[in-house]
Write a protein that holds these residues in place. Structure first.
Motif, PDB file in Angstrom:
ATOM      1  N   GLU A   3       0.831  -1.213   0.000  1.00 26.44           N
ATOM      2  CA  GLU A   3       0.000   0.000   0.000  1.00 26.44           C
ATOM      3  C   GLU A   3       0.860   1.256   0.000  1.00 26.44           C
ATOM      4  OE1 GLU A   3      -3.543   2.057  -0.122  1.00 26.44           O
ATOM      5  OE2 GLU A   3      -3.281  -0.114  -0.201  1.00 26.44           O
ATOM      6  N   LYS A   4       1.964   1.232   0.719  1.00 27.96           N
ATOM      7  CA  LYS A   4       2.820   2.416   0.791  1.00 27.96           C
ATOM      8  C   LYS A   4       3.431   2.743  -0.576  1.00 27.96           C
ATOM      9  CE  LYS A   4       6.687   4.382   3.171  1.00 27.96           C
ATOM     10  NZ  LYS A   4       6.747   5.258   4.154  1.00 27.96           N
ATOM     11  N   ASN A   5       3.885   1.736  -1.286  1.00 25.95           N
ATOM     12  CA  ASN A   5       4.463   1.973  -2.609  1.00 25.95           C
ATOM     13  C   ASN A   5       3.437   2.559  -3.563  1.00 25.95           C
ATOM     14  OD1 ASN A   5       6.965   1.053  -1.839  1.00 25.95           O
ATOM     15  ND2 ASN A   5       6.648  -1.010  -2.655  1.00 25.95           N
ATOM     16  N   PHE A   6       2.209   2.077  -3.510  1.00 22.31           N
ATOM     17  CA  PHE A   6       1.157   2.591  -4.382  1.00 22.31           C
ATOM     18  C   PHE A   6       0.889   4.062  -4.082  1.00 22.31           C
ATOM     19  CE2 PHE A   6      -3.348   3.359  -5.345  1.00 22.31           C
ATOM     20  CZ  PHE A   6      -3.317   3.109  -6.698  1.00 22.31           C
ATOM     21  N   LYS A   7       0.779   4.413  -2.789  1.00 22.17           N
ATOM     22  CA  LYS A   7       0.536   5.815  -2.427  1.00 22.17           C
ATOM     23  C   LYS A   7       1.688   6.703  -2.863  1.00 22.17           C
ATOM     24  CE  LYS A   7      -2.520   5.117   1.509  1.00 22.17           C
ATOM     25  NZ  LYS A   7      -2.695   5.265   2.956  1.00 22.17           N
ATOM     26  N   ASP A   8       2.918   6.225  -2.694  1.00 22.85           N
ATOM     27  CA  ASP A   8       4.078   7.008  -3.119  1.00 22.85           C
ATOM     28  C   ASP A   8       4.059   7.255  -4.625  1.00 22.85           C
ATOM     29  OD1 ASP A   8       4.994   7.196  -0.538  1.00 22.85           O
ATOM     30  OD2 ASP A   8       6.463   5.569  -0.739  1.00 22.85           O
ATOM     31  N   ARG A   9       3.682   6.239  -5.381  1.00 18.52           N
ATOM     32  CA  ARG A   9       3.624   6.407  -6.841  1.00 18.52           C
ATOM     33  C   ARG A   9       2.552   7.415  -7.232  1.00 18.52           C
ATOM     34  NH1 ARG A   9       4.438   0.706 -10.006  1.00 18.52           N
ATOM     35  NH2 ARG A   9       6.535   0.279  -9.240  1.00 18.52           N
ATOM     36  N   VAL A  10       1.399   7.359  -6.587  1.00 24.99           N
ATOM     37  CA  VAL A  10       0.331   8.303  -6.907  1.00 24.99           C
ATOM     38  C   VAL A  10       0.775   9.715  -6.567  1.00 24.99           C
ATOM     39  CG1 VAL A  10      -1.991   9.046  -6.248  1.00 24.99           C
ATOM     40  CG2 VAL A  10      -1.532   6.632  -6.678  1.00 24.99           C
ATOM     41  N   LEU A  11       1.400   9.890  -5.407  1.00 28.85           N
ATOM     42  CA  LEU A  11       1.858  11.223  -5.024  1.00 28.85           C
ATOM     43  C   LEU A  11       2.951  11.725  -5.960  1.00 28.85           C
ATOM     44  CD1 LEU A  11       1.909  10.934  -1.128  1.00 28.85           C
ATOM     45  CD2 LEU A  11       0.277  12.169  -2.543  1.00 28.85           C
ATOM     46  N   ASP A  12       3.854  10.843  -6.389  1.00 25.81           N
ATOM     47  CA  ASP A  12       4.902  11.240  -7.319  1.00 25.81           C
ATOM     48  C   ASP A  12       4.330  11.686  -8.652  1.00 25.81           C
ATOM     49  OD1 ASP A  12       6.859  10.768  -5.480  1.00 25.81           O
ATOM     50  OD2 ASP A  12       7.429   8.803  -6.275  1.00 25.81           O
ATOM     51  N   SER A  13       3.349  10.945  -9.171  1.00 23.71           N
ATOM     52  CA  SER A  13       2.761  11.325 -10.456  1.00 23.71           C
ATOM     53  C   SER A  13       1.952  12.610 -10.330  1.00 23.71           C
ATOM     54  CB  SER A  13       1.890  10.194 -11.006  1.00 23.71           C
ATOM     55  OG  SER A  13       0.737  10.010 -10.223  1.00 23.71           O
ATOM     56  N   THR A  14       1.303  12.828  -9.180  1.00 17.76           N
ATOM     57  CA  THR A  14       0.555  14.065  -8.969  1.00 17.76           C
ATOM     58  C   THR A  14       1.506  15.244  -8.932  1.00 17.76           C
ATOM     59  OG1 THR A  14      -1.114  12.868  -7.705  1.00 17.76           O
ATOM     60  CG2 THR A  14      -1.062  15.234  -7.445  1.00 17.76           C
ATOM     61  N   ALA A  15       2.620  15.101  -8.248  1.00 15.97           N
ATOM     62  CA  ALA A  15       3.604  16.183  -8.180  1.00 15.97           C
ATOM     63  C   ALA A  15       4.192  16.454  -9.564  1.00 15.97           C
ATOM     64  CB  ALA A  15       4.705  15.821  -7.198  1.00 15.97           C
ATOM     65  N   LYS A  16       4.424  15.402 -10.338  1.00 21.74           N
ATOM     66  CA  LYS A  16       4.961  15.577 -11.691  1.00 21.74           C
ATOM     67  C   LYS A  16       3.966  16.328 -12.567  1.00 21.74           C
ATOM     68  CE  LYS A  16       6.664  12.938 -15.604  1.00 21.74           C
ATOM     69  NZ  LYS A  16       6.750  11.631 -16.224  1.00 21.74           N
ATOM     70  N   ASP A  17       2.683  15.956 -12.503  1.00 21.71           N
ATOM     71  CA  ASP A  17       1.660  16.644 -13.279  1.00 21.71           C
ATOM     72  C   ASP A  17       1.578  18.111 -12.875  1.00 21.71           C
ATOM     73  OD1 ASP A  17       1.113  14.285 -14.540  1.00 21.71           O
ATOM     74  OD2 ASP A  17      -0.676  13.827 -13.351  1.00 21.71           O
ATOM     75  N   LYS A  18       1.632  18.371 -11.572  1.00 22.24           N
ATOM     76  CA  LYS A  18       1.560  19.751 -11.094  1.00 22.24           C
ATOM     77  C   LYS A  18       2.742  20.562 -11.609  1.00 22.24           C
ATOM     78  CE  LYS A  18       1.179  22.497  -6.907  1.00 22.24           C
ATOM     79  NZ  LYS A  18       1.302  22.532  -5.470  1.00 22.24           N
ATOM     80  N   ASN A  19       3.933  19.972 -11.594  1.00 16.57           N
ATOM     81  CA  ASN A  19       5.115  20.672 -12.102  1.00 16.57           C
ATOM     82  C   ASN A  19       4.997  20.952 -13.592  1.00 16.57           C
ATOM     83  OD1 ASN A  19       6.365  20.785  -9.633  1.00 16.57           O
ATOM     84  ND2 ASN A  19       7.575  18.930  -9.950  1.00 16.57           N
ATOM     85  N   GLU A  20       4.464  20.005 -14.349  1.00 14.97           N
ATOM     86  CA  GLU A  20       4.294  20.222 -15.790  1.00 14.97           C
ATOM     87  C   GLU A  20       3.296  21.347 -16.050  1.00 14.97           C
ATOM     88  OE1 GLU A  20       3.211  16.493 -17.484  1.00 14.97           O
ATOM     89  OE2 GLU A  20       5.222  15.653 -17.252  1.00 14.97           O
ATOM     90  N   ILE A  21       2.213  21.397 -15.289  1.00 18.32           N
ATOM     91  CA  ILE A  21       1.226  22.461 -15.449  1.00 18.32           C
ATOM     92  C   ILE A  21       1.836  23.808 -15.088  1.00 18.32           C
ATOM     93  CG2 ILE A  21      -0.937  23.392 -14.532  1.00 18.32           C
ATOM     94  CD1 ILE A  21      -1.879  20.460 -14.279  1.00 18.32           C
ATOM     95  N   GLU A  22       2.592  23.856 -13.982  1.00 12.64           N
ATOM     96  CA  GLU A  22       3.224  25.112 -13.581  1.00 12.64           C
ATOM     97  C   GLU A  22       4.241  25.565 -14.617  1.00 12.64           C
ATOM     98  OE1 GLU A  22       4.762  24.371  -9.700  1.00 12.64           O
ATOM     99  OE2 GLU A  22       2.845  24.742  -8.718  1.00 12.64           O
TER     100      GLU A  22
END
Length: 51
Positions: A3-22
């Motif tokens: 479960e921890k790895n899955f949450k980390d991956r989701v948070l990493d992809s969310t941060a990446k998307d946010k950086n691309e938008i910014e």
């Protein structure tokens, strides 16, 4: 996958998307949106004074 790895991956992809938008907003996208807002403002002022 734990479960921890899955949450980390989701948070990493969310941060990446946010950086691309910014990056887009501070790059060409911000200029495009700014130009559209300026044109809408000018159009509104012209419509008010025209009528």
């Amino acid at each position: 996958m734990s479960e921890k790895n899955f949450k980390d991956r989701v948070l990493d992809s969310t941060a990446k998307d946010k950086n691309e938008i910014e990056d887009w907003m501070y790059g060409p996208g911000g200029k495009v949106l700014g130009a559209i807002l300026v044109l809408l403002g000018i159009w509104t002022v012209v419509r008010i004074f025209w009528s």
